[in-house]
Design a protein around this motif. Structure first.
Motif, mmCIF file in Angstrom:
data_model
loop_
_atom_site.group_PDB
_atom_site.id
_atom_site.type_symbol
_atom_site.label_atom_id
_atom_site.label_comp_id
_atom_site.label_asym_id
_atom_site.label_seq_id
_atom_site.Cartn_x
_atom_site.Cartn_y
_atom_site.Cartn_z
ATOM 1 N N ASP A 64 -5.414 0.556 -4.786
ATOM 2 C CA ASP A 64 -6.765 -0.965 -4.224
ATOM 3 C C ASP A 64 -6.173 -1.790 -3.401
ATOM 4 O OD1 ASP A 64 -5.981 -1.845 -6.473
ATOM 5 O OD2 ASP A 64 -7.683 -2.156 -7.623
ATOM 6 N N ARG A 65 -5.519 -2.214 -3.760
ATOM 7 C CA ARG A 65 -4.685 -3.368 -2.696
ATOM 8 C C ARG A 65 -5.223 -3.138 -1.222
ATOM 9 N NH1 ARG A 65 -1.463 -6.473 0.782
ATOM 10 N NH2 ARG A 65 0.093 -8.204 -0.390
ATOM 11 N N LEU A 66 -5.809 -4.084 -0.461
ATOM 12 C CA LEU A 66 -6.129 -4.239 0.901
ATOM 13 C C LEU A 66 -5.306 -4.577 1.754
ATOM 14 C CD1 LEU A 66 -9.872 -6.611 0.112
ATOM 15 C CD2 LEU A 66 -9.544 -4.082 0.848
ATOM 16 N N ILE A 67 -4.816 -4.038 2.511
ATOM 17 C CA ILE A 67 -3.773 -4.288 3.772
ATOM 18 C C ILE A 67 -3.947 -6.036 4.408
ATOM 19 C CG2 ILE A 67 -2.462 -3.524 5.542
ATOM 20 C CD1 ILE A 67 -1.612 -2.118 3.630
ATOM 21 N N GLU A 68 -3.034 -6.744 4.665
ATOM 22 C CA GLU A 68 -3.433 -7.803 5.184
ATOM 23 C C GLU A 68 -2.231 -8.156 5.989
ATOM 24 O OE1 GLU A 68 -2.543 -10.582 2.579
ATOM 25 O OE2 GLU A 68 -4.806 -10.572 0.662
ATOM 26 N N ASP A 69 -3.185 -8.952 7.345
ATOM 27 C CA ASP A 69 -2.412 -9.024 8.632
ATOM 28 C C ASP A 69 -0.729 -8.908 7.754
ATOM 29 O OD1 ASP A 69 -1.812 -8.398 11.269
ATOM 30 O OD2 ASP A 69 -1.307 -11.047 11.871
ATOM 31 N N GLY A 70 0.315 -8.449 8.687
ATOM 32 C CA GLY A 70 2.127 -8.946 8.633
ATOM 33 C C GLY A 70 2.570 -8.166 7.416
ATOM 34 N N ASP A 71 1.492 -7.389 6.655
ATOM 35 C CA ASP A 71 2.412 -7.206 4.754
ATOM 36 C C ASP A 71 3.158 -5.827 5.403
ATOM 37 O OD1 ASP A 71 0.732 -8.159 3.632
ATOM 38 O OD2 ASP A 71 -0.607 -6.603 2.809
ATOM 39 N N ARG A 72 4.254 -5.768 4.512
ATOM 40 C CA ARG A 72 5.347 -4.669 4.283
ATOM 41 C C ARG A 72 5.296 -4.109 3.673
ATOM 42 N NH1 ARG A 72 8.904 -5.607 8.372
ATOM 43 N NH2 ARG A 72 10.400 -4.362 7.618
ATOM 44 N N VAL A 73 5.176 -2.716 3.668
ATOM 45 C CA VAL A 73 4.571 -1.858 2.188
ATOM 46 C C VAL A 73 5.832 -0.482 2.236
ATOM 47 C CG1 VAL A 73 2.550 -0.316 1.795
ATOM 48 C CG2 VAL A 73 2.354 -1.586 3.560
ATOM 49 N N ALA A 74 6.913 -1.067 1.864
ATOM 50 C CA ALA A 74 7.351 0.266 1.413
ATOM 51 C C ALA A 74 6.597 1.602 0.230
ATOM 52 C CB ALA A 74 8.378 -0.413 0.260
ATOM 53 N N VAL A 75 7.261 2.895 0.265
ATOM 54 C CA VAL A 75 6.428 3.715 -0.527
ATOM 55 C C VAL A 75 7.010 4.876 -0.295
ATOM 56 C CG1 VAL A 75 4.636 5.005 -0.407
ATOM 57 C CG2 VAL A 75 4.330 3.493 1.145
ATOM 58 N N TYR A 76 7.546 4.762 -2.556
ATOM 59 C CA TYR A 76 8.569 5.699 -2.836
ATOM 60 C C TYR A 76 8.315 6.774 -3.991
ATOM 61 C CZ TYR A 76 11.773 1.830 -2.300
ATOM 62 O OH TYR A 76 11.660 0.839 -1.538
ATOM 63 N N PRO A 77 8.526 8.158 -3.710
ATOM 64 C CA PRO A 77 8.050 9.508 -4.610
ATOM 65 C C PRO A 77 8.107 8.828 -5.981
ATOM 66 C CG PRO A 77 10.082 9.642 -3.179
ATOM 67 C CD PRO A 77 9.527 8.563 -2.827
ATOM 68 N N LYS A 78 8.958 9.956 -7.266
ATOM 69 C CA LYS A 78 9.339 9.572 -8.475
ATOM 70 C C LYS A 78 10.606 9.296 -8.186
ATOM 71 C CE LYS A 78 9.614 12.701 -12.322
ATOM 72 N NZ LYS A 78 9.607 11.289 -13.040
ATOM 73 N N PHE A 79 11.161 8.106 -9.042
ATOM 74 C CA PHE A 79 12.005 8.012 -9.377
ATOM 75 C C PHE A 79 13.323 9.365 -10.468
ATOM 76 C CE2 PHE A 79 11.070 4.240 -7.476
ATOM 77 C CZ PHE A 79 11.863 4.167 -6.711
ATOM 78 N N GLU A 80 14.180 9.872 -9.843
ATOM 79 C CA GLU A 80 14.691 11.191 -10.454
ATOM 80 C C GLU A 80 15.367 10.300 -11.278
ATOM 81 O OE1 GLU A 80 13.182 13.688 -10.869
ATOM 82 O OE2 GLU A 80 12.593 13.837 -8.793
ATOM 83 N N ALA A 81 15.865 8.972 -10.687
ATOM 84 C CA ALA A 81 17.215 8.720 -12.088
ATOM 85 C C ALA A 81 16.812 7.468 -12.825
ATOM 86 C CB ALA A 81 18.568 8.968 -11.165
ATOM 87 N N LEU A 82 16.391 6.899 -12.039
ATOM 88 C CA LEU A 82 15.720 5.551 -12.954
ATOM 89 C C LEU A 82 14.643 5.548 -13.817
ATOM 90 C CD1 LEU A 82 16.579 3.496 -9.480
ATOM 91 C CD2 LEU A 82 18.159 3.310 -11.557
ATOM 92 N N ASP A 83 14.298 4.543 -14.691
ATOM 93 C CA ASP A 83 13.218 4.588 -15.010
ATOM 94 C C ASP A 83 12.682 2.871 -14.201
ATOM 95 O OD1 ASP A 83 10.931 3.839 -17.326
ATOM 96 O OD2 ASP A 83 12.077 3.576 -18.903
ATOM 97 N N ILE A 84 11.294 3.153 -13.980
ATOM 98 C CA ILE A 84 10.840 2.349 -13.622
ATOM 99 C C ILE A 84 9.154 1.913 -14.341
ATOM 100 C CG2 ILE A 84 12.356 2.311 -11.204
ATOM 101 C CD1 ILE A 84 9.277 3.812 -9.886
ATOM 102 N N SER A 85 9.168 2.456 -15.420
ATOM 103 C CA SER A 85 8.036 1.903 -15.747
ATOM 104 C C SER A 85 7.244 0.974 -16.174
ATOM 105 C CB SER A 85 8.006 3.183 -17.471
ATOM 106 O OG SER A 85 8.986 1.885 -17.942
ATOM 107 N N SER A 86 7.858 -0.321 -16.214
ATOM 108 C CA SER A 86 7.788 -1.593 -15.938
ATOM 109 C C SER A 86 7.086 -1.750 -14.306
ATOM 110 C CB SER A 86 8.587 -2.821 -16.651
ATOM 111 O OG SER A 86 9.808 -2.023 -15.512
ATOM 112 N N LEU A 87 7.440 -1.036 -13.434
ATOM 113 C CA LEU A 87 6.731 -1.728 -12.187
ATOM 114 C C LEU A 87 5.738 -0.930 -12.032
ATOM 115 C CD1 LEU A 87 10.256 -1.003 -10.106
ATOM 116 C CD2 LEU A 87 9.183 -3.316 -11.221
ATOM 117 N N LEU A 88 5.313 0.323 -12.475
ATOM 118 C CA LEU A 88 4.421 0.610 -12.215
ATOM 119 C C LEU A 88 2.842 0.906 -12.423
ATOM 120 C CD1 LEU A 88 5.507 4.154 -13.053
ATOM 121 C CD2 LEU A 88 5.987 3.536 -10.836
#
Length: 252
Positions: A64-88
Motif C-alpha cells: 500500500d506504499r504510495l510511489i513518490e517521485d524519484g523512488d527506487r523500487v526493488a522487487v524480490y520473489p521468495k528467498f529460498e536460503a535466507l530467513d527474511i521474516s523480520s523484513l517482510l
C-alpha cells in the motif's frame, strides 16, 4: 493526470513476467501520483502473489506504499536460503496450514498434491471468481498459470505455475514452497480430497479383484466414494515420483 517517475528493478524469476528489454536491469517509468507499489508491480506484469519483499529506497514496505517521485523500487520473489521474516511487510500473516485451490487447467497437479497429502480443491466448474473466493475465505494458496487471476486483490497467497507437465509442476511446488516437511503421502483420496482410513480386509473383500485378495493384506478406503486402495503397481509408481521429493526430510 499528475505523474511521478520511479525506477524499478525485479529479481530472479520475477523477470519471467517482464518484456525482454526490462529483464535483469533497472528501468524508469512514469507512475500516477496515487499509484501504490502493488498497482505498479502488477501494471508492469508481475502478479503480487509472486512477490515476497519490496524495498523502496532500501526500506522494506507494504503493497500500500504510495510511489513518490524519484523512488527506487526493488522487487524480490521468495528467498529460498535466507530467513527474511523480520523484513517482510507485504502480507499480514503467513498461512498456518498449507492447502490449495487449483484452477481448471491444473487437474493433474491437483491429484498429485492430494497424493502427497495436501488438501487441494479442484473442480472443472470453478471459475476465477470462485477460485479467488475459496482462496480468500478458506486460506488457500491459489495455483494457476493465469497471471491475471493472481492479480485479483482478494488473493493474498498464490503461485504462478511455470512447468507444463503435472510431475514437473509438483516438483516445482515442492522446491518453491518447501513442501517436503509437511507432506503426508497417501492420506487423502485422490478423487474426493477427503481423508482415507484403514479398513479390515474382510470389510472390503467383495470389492477387491481376485488377484488383489490373494496378494495384499492392508487396505485404505474413502468414505465418500467407497474406493479401496492398496499398495499395488499404481502405488509403486506414485511412490517413485514422491520419494525424490521427500528425500530432504529423510523419511522416503
Amino acid at each position: 493526470m499528475d505523474m511521478v517517475s520511479a525506477t524499478f528493478r525485479f529479481y530472479e524469476e520475477l523477470n519471467d513476467f517482464l518484456p525482454p528489454e526490462r529483464r535483469r536491469r533497472a528501468f524508469t517509468c512514469a507512475c500516477a501520483r496515487a499509484a501504490t507499489t502493488k498497482h505498479m508491480i502488477e501494471a508492469l506484469g508481475v502478479p503480487h502473489t509472486e512477490v515476497e519483499l519490496v524495498l523502496v529506497n532500501g526500506e522494506s514496505v507494504g503493497f500500500d506504499r504510495l510511489i513518490e517521485d524519484g523512488d527506487r523500487v526493488a522487487v524480490y520473489p521468495k528467498f529460498e536460503a535466507l530467513d527474511i521474516s523480520s523484513l517482510l511487510r507485504v502480507r499480514e500473516r503467513p498461512l498456518r496450514v498449507t492447502r490449495f485451490v487449483a484452477d481448471v487447467h491444473l487437474g493433474g497437479l491437483a491429484h498429485l498434491l492430494r497424493m502427497a497429502g495436501f488438501d487441494t480443491l479442484y473442480e472443472t466448474g470453478f471459475d476465477d471468481a470462485r477460485i479467488a473466493a475459496l482462496g480468500a475465505d478458506e486460506g488457500r494458496i491459489v495455483l494457476t498459470r493465469d497471471r491475471e487471476l493472481l492479480k485479483r486483490r482478494t488473493i493474498t497467497h498464490g503461485c504462478y505455475v511455470r512447468a507444463l507437465k503435472p510431475a514437473l509442476q509438483l516438483r516445482e511446488l515442492f522446491e518453491r514452497l518447501d513442501l517436503a516437511g509437511s507432506a503426508r503421502p497417501f492420506t487423502l483420496c485422490l478423487h474426493c480430497n477427503v481423508p482415507l482410513r484403514e479398513v479390515d480386509k474382510a470389510a472390503v473383500l467383495d470389492r477387491l479383484p481376485p488377484r488383489v485378495r490373494v496378494l495384499y493384506q492392508h487396505f485404505l478406503t474413502c468414505d465418500d466414494c467407497q474406493r479401496v486402495f492398496w499398495e499395488g503397481s499404481h502405488w509403486r509408481s506414485m511412490r517413485a515420483l514422491l520419494d525424490p521429493l521427500l528425500a530432504e526430510r529423510g523419511d522416503g
